[in-house]
Design an enzyme around this catalytic site. Structure first.
Site, PDB file in Angstrom:
ATOM      1  N   ARG A   5       2.106   4.976  -6.483  1.00  0.00           N
ATOM      2  CA  ARG A   5       3.553   4.800  -6.564  1.00  0.00           C
ATOM      3  C   ARG A   5       4.026   4.891  -8.005  1.00  0.00           C
ATOM      4  O   ARG A   5       5.092   5.454  -8.286  1.00  0.00           O
ATOM      5  CB  ARG A   5       3.943   3.457  -5.929  1.00  0.00           C
ATOM      6  CG  ARG A   5       5.431   3.317  -5.682  1.00  0.00           C
ATOM      7  CD  ARG A   5       5.749   2.141  -4.802  1.00  0.00           C
ATOM      8  NE  ARG A   5       5.373   0.875  -5.414  1.00  0.00           N
ATOM      9  CZ  ARG A   5       5.417  -0.299  -4.788  1.00  0.00           C
ATOM     10  NH1 ARG A   5       5.805  -0.366  -3.520  1.00  0.00           N
ATOM     11  NH2 ARG A   5       5.072  -1.402  -5.409  1.00  0.00           N
TER      12      ARG A   5
ATOM     13  N   GLU B 106      17.884  -1.719   2.438  1.00  0.00           N
ATOM     14  CA  GLU B 106      16.910  -2.712   1.977  1.00  0.00           C
ATOM     15  C   GLU B 106      17.514  -4.101   1.889  1.00  0.00           C
ATOM     16  O   GLU B 106      18.724  -4.282   1.966  1.00  0.00           O
ATOM     17  CB  GLU B 106      16.395  -2.320   0.584  1.00  0.00           C
ATOM     18  CG  GLU B 106      15.499  -1.125   0.617  1.00  0.00           C
ATOM     19  CD  GLU B 106      14.493  -1.139  -0.530  1.00  0.00           C
ATOM     20  OE1 GLU B 106      13.691  -2.082  -0.617  1.00  0.00           O
ATOM     21  OE2 GLU B 106      14.539  -0.199  -1.344  1.00  0.00           O
TER      22      GLU B 106
ATOM     23  N   LYS C 257      10.183   3.133  -8.231  1.00  0.00           N
ATOM     24  CA  LYS C 257      10.333   1.756  -8.722  1.00  0.00           C
ATOM     25  C   LYS C 257      10.718   1.775 -10.194  1.00  0.00           C
ATOM     26  O   LYS C 257       9.881   1.582 -11.078  1.00  0.00           O
ATOM     27  CB  LYS C 257       9.023   0.998  -8.490  1.00  0.00           C
ATOM     28  CG  LYS C 257       9.207  -0.497  -8.337  1.00  0.00           C
ATOM     29  CD  LYS C 257       7.948  -1.139  -7.799  1.00  0.00           C
ATOM     30  CE  LYS C 257       8.075  -2.637  -7.719  1.00  0.00           C
ATOM     31  NZ  LYS C 257       8.876  -3.081  -6.552  1.00  0.00           N
TER      32      LYS C 257
END
Ligand code: PLP
Length: 340
Positions: free
Chosen positions: A80, A219, A183
């Site tokens: 990620r 989210e 992220k």
């Protein structure tokens, strides 16, 4: 030895002995460095400071009953972080560098890994930032990859108890073709006002809707959303959701326990059909949701009225935690036992 009160640790930063750092210069990664300093010295024109070239990760290590330190799914964090780097044009951290850095920083701070059974764990925070100077808008040519750790207690002091959340209609966290799926710090800056609004209203977090239609669930603050109906685990699909490793793991655990799982867009009206709902992420694993309030539409969706989490959420939560601490067999090879 340190005399930390493991049972009463907050979820926050605590100074440890060392952190590890590695610089990308002249097109290549250098040697891993060990530092005992809590500060970094970077150029004032570094791209991370001006143009948000910054990505991070969050992971945890756990002490098992056998006294061995367990690192949960580090390959997924490494992957990620590479994706995040690609997304904002930073140098990618190779998996072997990622692993040697995370192993080293845990080894150097082994006395800070909370003991088995304390409910606490060692939080791991990898960071990748553009350190090279630019004034024009372009990627840096130098980067710093570093990892620090901090022992942390449970995310919610009240424990595994349902909390209330608010539908966020006045802010978006990320755009459909933006950076929601990686992220990066910028997403967090963009979420601060809405989170403050939620907290001020007495809510544990806010639920973002898809930015385009404002109709589908995206989210839960900095955590993924899931819900349970009959024997199915639902989680939203959207281009602006950060792919949570906890969510990915819960999906597998749900399947292992014989439940159906479904990842697809979830319309806000469907909330009234679900038996259980929760948020998931590394920090808390699962945060059960008691009710979701949609102030603007004047609607409330309730999932728990007795202050207790749902049966299936509880099962999933216990099972995933048991895998992380080594209490049940690690059938999917998620746990790396560190020989430190
Ligand atoms: C990190 C993060 C999550 C949770 O991911 P995990 O890998 O489960 O910790 C969820 N949403 C956002 C926006 C995140 O940044």
């Amino acid at each position: 030895m340190n005399n930390t009160d493991w049972g009463n640790l907050p979820f926050g930063y605590m100074k440890t002995n060392y952190n590890v750092r590695c610089y990308f210069r002249n097109g290549k990664w250098g040697e891993l460095e060990i530092s005992s300093s809590e500060t970094i010295n970077i150029h004032m024109a570094a791209t991370s400071l001006h143009y948000g070239q910054e990505a991070f990760e969050g992971a945890k290590a756990f002490m098992g009953k056998d006294g061995k330190v367990r690192l949960f799914r580090w390959e997924e964090n490494a992957k990620r972080l590479r994706n995040s780097a690609k997304g904002i044009m930073m140098a990618e951290v190779p998996d072997d560098l990622y692993f040697s850095a995370v192993k080293k920083v845990i080894e150097l701070n082994k006395e800070f890994v909370p003991p088995y059974g304390s409910g606490a764990s060692l939080y791991i925070r990898p960071l990748l930032i553009g350190t090279g100077a630019q004034v024009g808008v372009k990627p840096a040519d130098e980067y710093l990859f570093m990892i620090f750790v901090s022992p942390v207690g449970p995310y919610f002091k009240s424990g595994f108890k349902p909390v209330n959340m608010m539908i966020c209609r006045s802010f978006d966290r990320a755009a459909p073709l933006g950076t929601g799926h990686i992220k990066v710090g910028g997403n967090y800056a963009a979420s601060l006002q809405s989170l403050k609004k939620g907290h001020d209203g007495g809510f544990a977090s806010v639920i973002y809707l898809d930015a385009k239609h404002k109709e589908y669930i995206d989210e839960c603050g900095p955590a993924n959303f899931f819900a349970i109906k009959d024997n199915t685990y639902f989680t939203p699909e959207s281009s602006s959701i950060l792919p949570s490793i906890t969510n990915m793991s819960l999906i597998q655990v749900a399947e292992d326990l014989g439940y159906e799982t479904l990842r697809r867009p979830i319309h806000i009206d469907e909330l009234s059909d679900f038996d259980e709902a929760g948020a998931c992420g590394t920090a808390a694993v699962i945060t059960p949701i008691a009710k979701i309030v949609d102030e603007i539409e004047n609607k409330t969706y309730e999932f728990s009225t007795d202050g207790k989490p749902g049966k299936i959420s509880t099962k999933l939560y216990k099972r995933l935690q048991a895998i992380q601490t080594g209490d049940v067999p690690d059938e999917h090879n998620w746990v790396e036992l560190l020989d430190i």
